[in-house]
Design an enzyme around this catalytic site. Sequence first.
Site, short mmCIF file in Angstrom:
data_model
loop_
_atom_site.label_atom_id
_atom_site.label_comp_id
_atom_site.label_asym_id
_atom_site.label_seq_id
_atom_site.Cartn_x
_atom_site.Cartn_y
_atom_site.Cartn_z
N ASN A 1 0.87 -1.18 0.00
CA ASN A 1 0.00 0.00 0.00
C ASN A 1 0.90 1.22 0.00
O ASN A 1 1.50 1.56 1.01
CB ASN A 1 -0.88 -0.05 1.26
CG ASN A 1 -1.70 1.22 1.43
OD1 ASN A 1 -1.81 2.05 0.52
ND2 ASN A 1 -2.29 1.38 2.60
N TRP A 2 1.01 1.86 -1.16
CA TRP A 2 1.95 2.97 -1.29
C TRP A 2 1.42 4.27 -0.69
O TRP A 2 2.15 5.26 -0.62
CB TRP A 2 2.32 3.18 -2.77
CG TRP A 2 3.07 2.02 -3.36
CD1 TRP A 2 3.56 0.92 -2.68
CD2 TRP A 2 3.43 1.82 -4.74
NE1 TRP A 2 4.19 0.07 -3.56
CE2 TRP A 2 4.13 0.59 -4.83
CE3 TRP A 2 3.22 2.57 -5.90
CZ2 TRP A 2 4.62 0.10 -6.03
CZ3 TRP A 2 3.71 2.07 -7.10
CH2 TRP A 2 4.41 0.86 -7.16
N LYS A 3 0.17 4.29 -0.30
CA LYS A 3 -0.43 5.49 0.32
C LYS A 3 -0.16 6.72 -0.55
O LYS A 3 -0.16 6.61 -1.78
CB LYS A 3 0.09 5.64 1.75
CG LYS A 3 -0.11 4.35 2.57
CD LYS A 3 0.16 4.51 4.04
CE LYS A 3 -0.05 3.17 4.74
NZ LYS A 3 0.12 3.23 6.18
N HIS B 1 -9.30 1.40 5.15
CA HIS B 1 -8.02 1.53 5.85
C HIS B 1 -8.19 2.46 7.05
O HIS B 1 -8.96 3.42 7.00
CB HIS B 1 -6.96 2.09 4.88
CG HIS B 1 -5.58 2.01 5.45
ND1 HIS B 1 -5.11 2.94 6.35
CD2 HIS B 1 -4.60 1.09 5.31
CE1 HIS B 1 -3.88 2.59 6.71
NE2 HIS B 1 -3.56 1.48 6.09
N GLU C 1 -6.48 4.78 8.13
CA GLU C 1 -6.24 6.21 7.85
C GLU C 1 -7.48 6.84 7.22
O GLU C 1 -7.77 8.02 7.44
CB GLU C 1 -5.01 6.35 6.94
CG GLU C 1 -3.72 6.09 7.71
CD GLU C 1 -2.61 5.48 6.89
OE1 GLU C 1 -2.64 5.54 5.65
OE2 GLU C 1 -1.67 4.92 7.51
N GLU D 1 -5.31 -4.93 10.60
CA GLU D 1 -4.29 -3.91 10.77
C GLU D 1 -4.52 -3.18 12.10
O GLU D 1 -5.28 -2.22 12.15
CB GLU D 1 -4.36 -2.89 9.63
CG GLU D 1 -4.10 -3.52 8.27
CD GLU D 1 -3.47 -2.52 7.32
OE1 GLU D 1 -2.44 -2.85 6.76
OE2 GLU D 1 -3.99 -1.40 7.18
N GLY E 1 2.71 2.11 10.82
CA GLY E 1 3.67 3.21 10.67
C GLY E 1 4.37 3.59 11.96
O GLY E 1 5.02 4.62 12.05
N SER F 1 3.64 -2.33 10.23
CA SER F 1 5.10 -2.40 10.40
C SER F 1 5.70 -3.74 10.01
O SER F 1 6.62 -4.24 10.66
CB SER F 1 5.49 -2.00 11.83
OG SER F 1 5.08 -0.68 12.10
P1 PGA Z 1 3.05 0.21 7.67
O1 PGA Z 1 1.59 0.41 7.07
O2 PGA Z 1 3.58 -1.07 7.05
O3 PGA Z 1 3.82 1.42 7.24
O4 PGA Z 1 2.91 0.08 9.15
C1 PGA Z 1 0.70 -0.68 6.92
C2 PGA Z 1 -0.59 -0.20 6.32
O5 PGA Z 1 -1.08 0.86 6.72
O6 PGA Z 1 -1.16 -0.88 5.43
#
Ligand code: PGA
Length: 250
Positions: free
Chosen positions: A10-12, A95, A97, A167, A173, A213
């Site tokens: 997931n490149w966000k 997600h 976020e 998640e 993150g 992570s």
């Molecule tokens: P991360 O993000 O690997 O940077 O913790 C995971 C995600 O949000 O899918």
Amino acid sequence: MSRRLMVAGNWKLNKTVDESVALASAVAQNLKRDDLDVLVAPTFVAIHPVAQALAGSPLLVAGQNLYWQDKGAFTAEISGPLLKAAGASHVIIGHSERRQFFAETEKTVNLRVTAALQAGLTPIVCVGETLEEREANQTDGVLESQLAGGLAGLSLEQAAKLIIAYEPVWAIGTGKTASEDQADQAHAAIRAWMGRRFDKAVENSVRILYGGSVKPANAAGLLNREHVDGALVGGASLTAEDFLGIIEAA
Ligand code: PGA
């Protein structure tokens, strides 16, 4: 039952179009495994060029979100049919976020999941608890209500097409990874819920990815656990070296 692993990046909100094409191409060129699914989720503007660059490679492309209307006066939104036409086969939905910064709710997750399925996209539905909820022993309850709301009204056939991503919000993150036991237990709870809500076949076959992570160094331990069927990777999917390292470790 053996489930095919998936490693998804997931490149966000990262990478220009050119950088996205370069990263996707580097992953495709150096991919040595054909026993698992590998997927990348670029920004909307990079989906089509990335999909074109990956034509003929087994790498899959996903959107990071979609709107539930197919078309019309919905400024700035992207629909399932547009994602599909641009070359995506999957779409990430709900997600944390999106839930945290963009007012995503179980209801809107549900609308998006239904729209994705209608467009022929495979939804990757994200669920996960906050640290506060985990510390208050509410993890299973939170996961169940996110699943019940997000997957409301789905038929058995629709449920059979889903991918779930567990998640934990506190692990995204932050550099904090759920322990292998914590991940496996949460995945087992999600799997059992899918069995109660749908049927035994869905319970056994649904793929549940872990996200939070994931790195080359911790991937093997997590991905070897019974109920962990892959990884949804954020930060470590932004370089071909780290992402391929996770794939190799799987
Ligand atoms: P991360 O993000 O690997 O940077 O913790 C995971 C995600 O949000 O899918």
